[in-house]
Design a protein around this motif. Structure first.
Motif, PDB file in Angstrom:
ATOM      1  N   ASP A 294      -8.456  -1.671   9.061  1.00 18.84           N
ATOM      2  CA  ASP A 294      -7.602  -0.849   9.738  1.00 18.84           C
ATOM      3  C   ASP A 294      -7.069   0.251   9.066  1.00 18.84           C
ATOM      4  OD1 ASP A 294      -5.712   0.008  11.336  1.00 18.84           O
ATOM      5  OD2 ASP A 294      -4.345  -1.470  11.325  1.00 18.84           O
ATOM      6  N   MET A 295      -7.706   1.531   9.530  1.00 18.10           N
ATOM      7  CA  MET A 295      -7.504   2.925   8.824  1.00 18.10           C
ATOM      8  C   MET A 295      -6.427   3.439   9.493  1.00 18.10           C
ATOM      9  SD  MET A 295      -9.672   2.841   6.487  1.00 18.10           S
ATOM     10  CE  MET A 295      -9.265   4.565   5.906  1.00 18.10           C
TER      11      MET A 295
ATOM     12  N   THR B   8       8.357  -1.506   0.065  1.00 19.30           N
ATOM     13  CA  THR B   8       7.260  -1.631   1.114  1.00 19.30           C
ATOM     14  C   THR B   8       6.576  -0.206   1.098  1.00 19.30           C
ATOM     15  OG1 THR B   8       9.024  -2.641   2.363  1.00 19.30           O
ATOM     16  CG2 THR B   8       7.095  -1.626   3.451  1.00 19.30           C
ATOM     17  N   SER B   9       5.256  -0.554   1.164  1.00 26.91           N
ATOM     18  CA  SER B   9       4.049   0.510   1.368  1.00 26.91           C
ATOM     19  C   SER B   9       2.860  -0.069   2.027  1.00 26.91           C
ATOM     20  CB  SER B   9       3.768   1.181  -0.143  1.00 26.91           C
ATOM     21  OG  SER B   9       3.014  -0.008  -0.988  1.00 26.91           O
ATOM     22  N   LYS B  10       2.020   0.589   2.385  1.00 26.19           N
ATOM     23  CA  LYS B  10       0.772   0.222   2.962  1.00 26.19           C
ATOM     24  C   LYS B  10      -0.446   0.300   2.262  1.00 26.19           C
ATOM     25  CE  LYS B  10       2.834   1.560   7.557  1.00 26.19           C
ATOM     26  NZ  LYS B  10       4.059   2.361   6.907  1.00 26.19           N
ATOM     27  N   VAL B  11      -1.349  -0.791   1.904  1.00 33.35           N
ATOM     28  CA  VAL B  11      -2.259  -0.634   1.240  1.00 33.35           C
ATOM     29  C   VAL B  11      -3.500  -0.918   1.897  1.00 33.35           C
ATOM     30  CG1 VAL B  11      -3.582  -1.559  -0.798  1.00 33.35           C
ATOM     31  CG2 VAL B  11      -1.118  -1.598  -1.084  1.00 33.35           C
ATOM     32  N   ILE B  12      -4.693   0.045   1.655  1.00 32.56           N
ATOM     33  CA  ILE B  12      -5.860  -0.433   2.608  1.00 32.56           C
ATOM     34  C   ILE B  12      -6.907  -0.478   1.444  1.00 32.56           C
ATOM     35  CG2 ILE B  12      -7.556   0.502   3.966  1.00 32.56           C
ATOM     36  CD1 ILE B  12      -5.439   2.405   5.332  1.00 32.56           C
TER      37      ILE B  12
ATOM     38  N   LEU C  59     -13.906   3.987   2.709  1.00 32.00           N
ATOM     39  CA  LEU C  59     -12.604   3.975   3.216  1.00 32.00           C
ATOM     40  C   LEU C  59     -12.344   5.726   3.665  1.00 32.00           C
ATOM     41  CD1 LEU C  59     -10.249   1.901   1.045  1.00 32.00           C
ATOM     42  CD2 LEU C  59     -11.111   1.245   3.263  1.00 32.00           C
ATOM     43  N   VAL C  60     -12.732   6.680   2.786  1.00 37.11           N
ATOM     44  CA  VAL C  60     -12.394   7.856   2.838  1.00 37.11           C
ATOM     45  C   VAL C  60     -13.650   8.447   4.114  1.00 37.11           C
ATOM     46  CG1 VAL C  60     -12.723  10.367   1.783  1.00 37.11           C
ATOM     47  CG2 VAL C  60     -11.669   8.657   0.546  1.00 37.11           C
ATOM     48  N   ARG C  61     -14.751   7.898   4.017  1.00 35.14           N
ATOM     49  CA  ARG C  61     -15.527   8.352   5.249  1.00 35.14           C
ATOM     50  C   ARG C  61     -15.001   7.837   6.501  1.00 35.14           C
ATOM     51  NH1 ARG C  61     -19.590   7.253   1.224  1.00 35.14           N
ATOM     52  NH2 ARG C  61     -19.901   5.154   1.880  1.00 35.14           N
TER      53      ARG C  61
END
Length: 533
Positions: free
Chosen positions: A192-193, A302-306, A313-315
């Motif tokens: 989920d981006m 709290t933070s979000k990690v992908i 991920l960058v693409r």
């Protein structure tokens, strides 16, 4: 004499599973395994294999970690039983947080000795706890699904119980087990981006990208992304992009962002080195999103990690619109950036001043390794910004200072003109590492030790500054050691740099130790002036 037998089968299976490099710490208990690996290396029966050796397990573990960093493939370190296995814990921890495929293959006494207090018998299974993704306990009587459950990415522990009869002879052993390599299924998952897409869309309220360490293959993709996005960047040296991002890099960013926090931070790569990342722990109003290969948040808040391959991920973010510097961070940074340059010129023999000069000389190398913990911070803040380094690495998983020289040697084993920069306490922690020099490329190798007489990073802490001199010296680990005799012991060239004129040296055909000794008075004056900027 042949070592063929059930242990030979295990060694063959490990090689077939893709473990092509082994760092051996030989002992009586693991002798059959060492012999099997050497026979496989010499025969080529399982393809090309490389066996390294070292007498001390802690450095061997970090050297093996360095090999995984350099190759991207698994490397195993092979130990005998008892406390030798425990010596690998620091390297396994670092591999866990870097998400590197470091494999421990430990010899063990038969299981019935556990808990008995017999010599060289400790509880080896599970000794690495959560820092390995699995721990296998193997004996000759097992039908083995070897490496079952190993993903080939994270650390793994293979514990082999060697019978007393296996030590008496290395000849054919009739008690062959059936060895199978377990199939590893990689689970596919949708990523989920949206958190990253949303933080980019919100850039008008203030967005800063914090760049931690990047894999070499990810750097070009990230560079194109940042160029298109055009937001200010706080870039670690280990990102490999600090010098090529030009005007997008915020100088003195830690202090500027603390005084004027952005609404959003997009972290790309490893957990950043700089102080502002730690300040974010208390800045819960700042939205933090991370694109991470390892999946570690690096924050307790709290933070979000992908999690995933950073390039992919960058693409996956697609084409981004130019957001620019909505909070004028780059404009604000011009004044302190100029002042810092003035300070470096005013105090050239201070530690930051000598780091600046050293950073210019290091551009001669083909790679740069930065040891924890003051050298990497000072390099981020004060190193030159004009010439990019071909490859920059560091051990930033657990941020420890042990095993740094061994890790550097492993990561650059086949490379000429490799530069490594370490603090004095870091070097003292790893005095046995140069025993590996006879097995690695030494042409143009430069081992730089910044000797400021202790752990001076602690002197700048307010709590330490309020201590009396005796207690402060204890905390800082004050010392008067020189590294000249250490260099001589291992057959390395030696150069001592006490002033600017001392930087007149050139790499040679063998390893050179460069001991840089900053002027304590200039260093103190530099930091006092720096506080007033």
């Amino acid at each position: 004499m042949s070592s063929r037998g059930w242990i030979y089968d295990i060694a063959s299976a490990c090689a077939a599973a893709g473990i092509r490099e082994y760092v051996v710490c030989a002992g009586a208990r693991n002798m059959p395994l060492v012999a099997a690996l050497c026979e496989l290396e010499q025969s080529g029966d399982t393809g090309e294999l490389k066996v390294w050796n070292h007498f001390e397990e802690r450095a061997a573990g970090f050297f093996a970690l360095g090999r995984t960093v350099a190759s991207g493939a698994a490397c195993a370190v092979v130990t005998t039983s008892g406390t030798a296995v425990a010596e690998l814990l620091p390297a396994v921890i670092e591999a866990h947080y870097q998400r590197r495929p470091l494999v421990v293959i430990s010899a063990d006494r038969p299981a019935e000795f556990r808990g008995s207090g017999a010599p060289q018998a400790i509880e080896q299974v599970g000794i690495y706890g959560n820092y390995v993704s699995g721990s296998e306990d193997v004996s000759w009587s097992d039908v083995i699904d070897l490496l079952a459950g190993w993903d080939g990415v994270n650390p793994w522990h293979l514990n082999i119980c060697v019978e007393e009869s296996d030590l008496g002879s290395l000849s054919d052993n009739p008690r062959l087990s059936k060895v199978r390599i377990a199939a590893v299924e990689q689970a596919r998952q949708d990523i989920d981006m949206r958190p990253a897409i949303e933080v980019i869309a919100d850039a008008w309220r203030g967005l800063v990208v914090m760049l931690g360490g990047l894999e070499p293959e990810d750097r070009e993709e990230v560079w194109h992304f940042l160029r298109d996005l055009g937001v200010p960047v706080l870039a670690d040296s280990t990102s490999g992009l600090r010098e090529v991002l030009g005007k997008l890099v915020i100088q003195d960013g830690d202090r500027i962002l603390k005084n004027q926090p952005p609404a959003n931070v997009l972290r790309i790569g490893e957990v950043p080195v700089g102080r502002f990342w730690r300040d974010l722990e208390e800045m819960t109003d700042v939205n933090v999103v991370s694109l991470s290969r390892t999946g570690f948040a690096g924050l307790a808040r709290t933070s979000k990690v992908i999690t995933g391959n950073v390039s992919r991920l960058v693409r996956a973010l697609g084409n981004v619109s130019h957001a620019g510097d909505s909070q004028d961070y780059l404009k604000i940074a011009k004044r302190p950036g100029g002042k810092i340059t003035e300070l470096l010129e005013s105090f050239p023999e201070s530690e930051p001043g000598m780091v600046r000069t050293l950073s210019v000389m290091a551009t001669m190398g083909t790679s740069l390794y930065l040891g924890n913990s003051l050298p990497i911070r000072e390099w981020n803040d004060f190193a030159q910004l004009d010439v990019p380094y071909e490859l920059v690495r560091a051990n930033r998983g657990a941020n420890g200072i042990d095993g740094q020289i061994a890790s550097w040697l492993g990561a650059t084993a086949n490379a000429e003109d490799a530069w490594g920069v370490f603090g004095d306490l870091t070097a003292l922690y790893d005095l046995s590492a140069p025993a590996l020099l006879g097995q690695v490329e030494c042409r143009g190798r430069m081992l730089v030790v910044i000797n400021n007489g202790g752990g001076k990073i602690f002197e700048r802490l307010p709590a330490v500054q309020n201590l009396n001199r005796e207690t402060s010296d204890l905390v800082v680990n004050t010392h008067t050691h020189s590294f000249r005799d250490w260099a001589s012991m291992w057959g390395m060239n030696y150069v001592c740099v006490r002033g600017m004129e001392g930087f007149d040296f050139e790499p040679e055909d063998q390893t050179t130790v460069v001991e840089v000794i900053p002027d304590a008075g200039q260093t103190k004056a530099f930091w006092q002036a720096w506080e007033t900027i």
